[in-house]
Write an enzyme that holds these catalytic residues in place. Structure first.
Site, PDB file in Angstrom:
ATOM      1  CD1 TRP A 249      -6.954   3.088  -0.019  1.00 21.79           C
ATOM      2  CD2 TRP A 249      -8.779   2.203  -0.925  1.00 21.79           C
ATOM      3  NE1 TRP A 249      -6.692   1.768  -0.290  1.00 21.79           N
ATOM      4  CE2 TRP A 249      -7.782   1.201  -0.835  1.00 21.79           C
ATOM      5  CE3 TRP A 249     -10.024   1.856  -1.456  1.00 21.79           C
ATOM      6  CZ2 TRP A 249      -8.008  -0.115  -1.264  1.00 21.79           C
ATOM      7  CZ3 TRP A 249     -10.235   0.545  -1.887  1.00 21.79           C
ATOM      8  CH2 TRP A 249      -9.227  -0.413  -1.790  1.00 21.79           C
ATOM      9  CB  CYS A 285      -4.021  -3.397   0.252  1.00 20.51           C
ATOM     10  SG  CYS A 285      -2.733  -2.615   1.226  1.00 20.51           S
ATOM     11  CG  HIS A 344      -0.807  -3.578  -2.993  1.00 26.62           C
ATOM     12  ND1 HIS A 344      -2.025  -3.377  -2.398  1.00 26.62           N
ATOM     13  CD2 HIS A 344      -1.009  -4.528  -3.941  1.00 26.62           C
ATOM     14  CE1 HIS A 344      -2.931  -4.163  -2.972  1.00 26.62           C
ATOM     15  NE2 HIS A 344      -2.333  -4.867  -3.908  1.00 26.62           N
ATOM     16  CG  ASP A 367      -3.933  -7.903  -4.948  1.00 24.61           C
ATOM     17  OD1 ASP A 367      -4.690  -7.693  -3.984  1.00 24.61           O
ATOM     18  OD2 ASP A 367      -3.174  -7.030  -5.420  1.00 24.61           O
ATOM     19  CG  ASN A 407       9.991  -5.968 -12.513  1.00 24.38           C
ATOM     20  OD1 ASN A 407      11.100  -5.844 -12.004  1.00 24.38           O
ATOM     21  ND2 ASN A 407       9.365  -7.132 -12.587  1.00 24.38           N
ATOM     22  CG  ASP A 409      11.436   1.871 -15.666  1.00 23.86           C
ATOM     23  OD1 ASP A 409      11.930   1.133 -14.790  1.00 23.86           O
ATOM     24  OD2 ASP A 409      11.708   1.777 -16.874  1.00 23.86           O
ATOM     25  CD  GLU A 456      17.098  -2.275  -9.293  1.00 26.78           C
ATOM     26  OE1 GLU A 456      16.719  -2.124 -10.466  1.00 26.78           O
ATOM     27  OE2 GLU A 456      16.327  -2.432  -8.328  1.00 26.78           O
ATOM     28  CD  GLU A 461      17.020  -5.083 -13.026  1.00 24.92           C
ATOM     29  OE1 GLU A 461      18.177  -4.716 -13.328  1.00 24.92           O
ATOM     30  OE2 GLU A 461      16.194  -4.351 -12.476  1.00 24.92           O
ATOM     31  CE1 TYR A 527      16.500  25.516  -1.331  1.00 25.05           C
ATOM     32  CE2 TYR A 527      15.721  26.712   0.604  1.00 25.05           C
ATOM     33  CZ  TYR A 527      16.755  26.290  -0.206  1.00 25.05           C
ATOM     34  OH  TYR A 527      18.038  26.644   0.096  1.00 25.05           O
TER      35      TYR A 527
END
Lengths: 679, 679
Positions: A249, A285, A344, A367, A407, A409, A456, A461, A527
């Site tokens: 990478w 990937c 990915h 994977d 999933n 956050d 969502e 969920e 800014y």
């Protein structure tokens, strides 16, 4: 033919009363059609588990069923053992059957046609065949004849096989289709590229079996699709086991092929097997996923490449992706690991999961991209997609990791001077925004986000996230006051080299004046000052600034962060801007018939004000053209090149020619054309 | 002392307004008692997670809580990061707390005593401590002072810690006891030997942490007991990762210490760490289990060594152990792999399993003996004992393997001339006959078979076996006619070198004459003819025949197999005969008080008619004597040797002196004596 000669040699050996096998060539074709193996470029018999195939055995006199006793013996590996499944005798008589069934289909003079049905869990690989005959002098065996070797593969057409996929169209796509589409870019501006999986090309099947040899995988495990796919997920990358592909990478691909330059898997697999296991340079990937897909389809395991937009990684199985800001709300690049990928790619493969309770079979994530070690090695899966969707991540393998990928956050921390971190914002919807795969039997997209996640904000969920927490996935629990100012970055349509404006849209929900210090990284621009309730502020991004660093993935991840002066609240926005590259124009002329000579041209014009140097073009087409390569040392600004090649289609049907262009200053330039070859 | 000097040096540095820490030695002792770490031979502060400990910080002027701002910083590893748990600042003020809590306990002049409470999932290992002080010139930090380094361990006394074990006696045994008993031999004739785990000996804690370093285990995983024990199960054996112990079952131990010769773990661990990770020669299962047990107890994970009598292994997770007979019912030694161990030792460790549904915490099997690869490496577990008992073997790690070790059926096959195998007898009760561990706080045995299995023949047992089959454990389903003749080998009491008779007891349940050809292997003897309904037949086994090959494990596994002429039925019997070795006589003289000189003598008489050559004696005693070694080049027949050593007990309490004798012709000779040291 030389093979017939060999057989005659053996037939002269008159010491034995009864004799030797041929897998008749015509029979071989019949077998291959029924077994869906007719597309493999191979001189050997290739069959699938649990479905009967037929071989012809030629003896030196007519076979007498009542007196003559023989067995067809299948042997794999160096130390054949009945109880390990590496030695399987098959008998022609009903009353005497081993784990594989045998029957006489037809007898005619010296020739016996025998039907053989393998067991649904038998080892997948290349077997040797012998005929053992009971003689007055003991059991006599035919000599080894390499031309009668036989490949046995997984069988997604058979309800008895754990890889059974009960949908003919899906099987056609996920086992038989050599052409793929891989999605990348951004969820709201999806790019795509074609890929030649080439699972039926000459040498690819041997290369896939070689990968398991190279992994020292015990033969007795090679009938178990769970173990085969797990070993392959480790072996497709070179980390810790000298596997197939070296990840890179860095942007510097001097000593190998840039990941963006490949157009298919065949060259990679033949290189790897041809060098007896020297890892091939380089992959990212989608290359891992594409070559893994070839492995799966080649062995008969239904497989597909999927793309997850905004994929979390490197996170210890916690549902938190950390973005660290300094005291002023500016991104701290040193402390923020690159823990979200714009997209990915991984693989799904289809199988029953006899090791798990009912309900977790079907599509499984595997994977091969080396992100995190799973249990000490760089590998991932198979993890049940259903288990991920339902938060039942206590089952092997690596379900918590996949769960986090879709999933997590995004947590924004403000870093105090003393080194502690304070949570200032949580974005629960950014990661796992969309999961795509190619549609079945046409070139469209298929959104499979709902296979991974409930909608969502739905009660399901919430329950799933709670379930995952019970299994140790930690989430951030800080309840933060809603900021009364919002910032957003709208989508843009940008061509490579263009200058463009990144617009920040601010929305002030309060009735008071708000002032913000806002930092945009991607290209870092400062800014200050938001005077009114709703306002757009623009940041100019110049082509010359991003050209030399950011074009490789052809997208730029912008993070805008800032602090409202009046309230101290932190505002954030994240956006991937996809930079659209020029395309190659691929044109075909000539009569599209099998074995007819045709022409293909690849055209490209340098759109920049600078020269492109050491430009590498690649092209290939499943069933019509093996991979070819051409280099241009220089393409001057505004000038065009045209590369023409001839080819002769090997088989009929609809296919594509896929081309790529790659140089240090411009990567990810593709072109393709569809064509249908007549018989 | 040198340490005080170092501190003074730092105290002279007057640029900073506020200053430096000492972990006061007296405080250190107070901490150690409360934290159950007082037994460790170490100059460093050693504490357990989640329980407050106290350190004293000496500043260069009195601390003013309202103005002075400082943090105690704990740092582990080379790249400290707050979000990875490798950098933890602890603040003295209530309103400002990080993941570890801090409070001021006492202030007196320049000295502040601070209480620190670590989090229940914090990394286990050796931390550096700094004091960071907010000054007008920015944050200033104390220099590195190695003498203030601190070890943080798992805490089985704390309900918040995943290793919490809610039983003070069990904790005393499984965490604090350095003395162990390991069971071996046969389930109906159990032998035992003492072992010095030595988890508190000088250098052992560092050696245990070194094992995780050598495994390249990420620091951020080292607070997770599941990951720590799994990594250790791989690292305790040298296979595939240069771990601690090299296995050797060959009988030739020329280039290392014979597995039977060790008397404790300390020498092994110090050797390994002292050589920076050169594997130590040699181990068999009980050595792996004993050293693993030291690792567990040393880090604060409750651990115990268990012995499973008749343990199945090398079986691909199927519930079948194969014994192959030829057409006449004679054991085919070439084709029967040694797939049942007379006994096998592994470890249990106690923990919550947050990664699994409720009900599967508690004791977990971990096994460092390299039997089968688990997911590509030689390791096993942690596998929930409760999951094994209930057949819920879909949960990680390696539960199907452990399930097979205690539940496999022994399948006798008759091998046909054509290579196929026919099942002729199934013995469902042989394997996993009994599981033993040392009793809590006394020297008796504890039968824990019921933790692994429901009673033989109970409905629960049948349901569990069905459950395991649903998860892919294959069992033999052949329904075989009951043989009307039975054969048994009764238990014998044999001393090494004795000739003895193996008796075969036949029971003829039919009313007809039965004739059998019976073969006994172990030592192979041929016998023919069973004339009446119940009869004993004897086979003479001569000492000279077995002495040179079978004494190492001091037991002989006899398999009697045969065929009834009249019915063709196969009869089988299996028996382990334990050969009882002579004992060492260990005697202690002198006054049993701390620091007093005492004497120990080890006595042995060669009972054989031949000389013993190159005889190696070892001796050690936890808390009273480090391991010592003595060699005799020759012990003539009938002669005695007496080895005397002096020692000075280091601490009070009840302990043992353990001695072993080992030479090529005679292994597994042990002796021990108990003694109680007064203060």
């Amino acid at each position: 033919t030389p093979r017939d000669k060999g057989l005659k040699g053996i037939l002269c050996e008159r010491a034995m009363p009864l004799f030797l096998l041929i897998t008749d060539c015509k029979k071989k074709e019949i077998n291959k059609q029924g077994h869906n193996t007719h597309l493999y470029s191979s001189d050997f018999l290739i069959v699938r588990r649990t479905l009967e195939f037929q071989i012809k055995i030629t003896f030196d006199r007519p076979y007498k069923p009542a007196e003559d006793k023989f067995a067809v013996e299948f042997v794999i590996g160096p130390s054949p053992q009945y109880s390990k499944g590496t030695y399987i005798p098959v008998f022609p008589n009903e009353e005497r059957q081993s784990v594989w069934r045998g029957r006489i289909v037809e007898t005619s003079d010296n020739v016996v046609t025998m039907g053989i049905t393998t067991s649904p869990e038998c080892i997948v690989g290349k077997y040797m065949i012998y005929i053992g005959v009971v003689t007055p002098y003991g059991i006599r065996r035919t000599r080894r004849d390499p031309s009668t070797d036989i490949y046995i593969l997984f069988n997604p057409w058979s309800p008895a096989d754990p890889v059974f996929l009960d949908d003919e169209e899906e099987r056609e796509e996920c086992v038989m289709n050599e052409l793929g589409i891989i999605y990348h870019g951004a969820y709201d501006d999806v790019s795509e590229r074609a890929w030649n999986y080439g699972q039926f090309e000459f040498g690819v099947l041997d290369a896939c079996l070689f990968i398991m040899d190279k992994a020292d995988m015990p033969l007795s495990n090679r009938g178990d699709v769970i173990k085969v796919t797990r070993v392959a997920s480790a072996m497709l990358n070179s980390r810790d086991d000298d596997g197939v592909l070296v990840g890179n990478w860095s942007g510097d691909y001097t000593y190998g092929v840039p990941p963006t330059s490949w157009t298919g898997s065949v060259e990679i697999l033949l290189d790897y097997a041809g060098s007896r296991g020297t890892p091939v340079c380089y992959a990212q990937c989608w290359v891992y996923a594409a070559v893994f897909n070839t492995f799966l389809r080649c062995l008969g395991i239904p497989g597909r490449v999927v793309t997850n937009f905004f994929s979390a990684h490197d996170n210890d199985g916690n549902l938190k992706m950390d973005i660290i800001l300094d005291e002023n709300g500016k991104l701290d690049r040193n402390r923020t690991k690159d823990s979200i990928w714009n997209y990915h790619c991984w693989n799904e493969c289809f199988m029953a999961r006899s090791d798990l309770p009912p309900g977790f079979g079907g599509w499984q994530v595997v994977d091969a991209t080396p992100q995190e070690t799973s249990d000490g090695m760089f590998r991932c899966g198979p993890a049940s997609v259903a288990a991920v969707k339902h938060g039942q991540i206590c089952y092997p393998f690596d379900a918590p990791f996949v769960f986090a990928e879709v999933n997590s956050d995004v947590i924004f921390y403000r870093r105090q001077k003393d080194g502690t971190l304070e949570v200032v914002k949580v974005n629960p919807t950014h990661v796992g925004r969309m999961v795509l795969t190619k549609a079945v039997l046409h070139d469209g997209r298929r959104d499979i986000t709902d296979q991974y996640k409930f909608p969502e904000g739905s009660p399901e969920e919430r329950r799933v996230l709670e379930k995952a927490e019970e299994f140790g996935c930690q989430r951030e629990k800080a309840s933060l006051p809603q900021s009364d100012v919002e910032v957003e970055i709208p989508t843009l349509d940008v061509r490579v080299g263009d200058n463009f404006d990144v617009t920040l849209q601010f929305k002030n929900h309060s009735d008071q004046r708000r002032t913000a210090d806002v930092y945009v990284t991607g290209t870092v621009v400062y800014y200050t000052g938001v005077p009114s309730a709703e306002v757009d502020e623009k940041v100019l991004v110049r082509g010359e600034d991003y050209m030399h660093k950011l074009v490789e993935q052809a997208n730029i991840h912008f993070i805008a962060t800032g602090k409202i002066k009046e309230t101290g609240q932190i505002i954030t926005a994240m956006k991937v801007i996809t930079i659209h590259n020029p395309k190659l124009i691929v044109k075909v002329t000539g009569s599209p018939r099998v074995s007819e000579e045709m022409y293909v041209s690849v055209e490209f014009t340098n759109p920049f004000k600078f020269s492109l140097e050491n430009v590498d073009l690649r092209m290939e087409g499943p069933g019509i053209m093996p991979f070819k390569r051409k280099q241009y040392s220089l393409i001057a600004p505004g000038t065009s090149i045209m590369w023409t090649e001839t080819f002769s289609p090997r088989r009929a049907g609809s296919t594509k020619l896929i081309a790529s262009l790659d140089c240090a200053a411009l990567r990810q330039v593709y072109g393709e054309t569809e064509l249908t070859i007549q018989q």
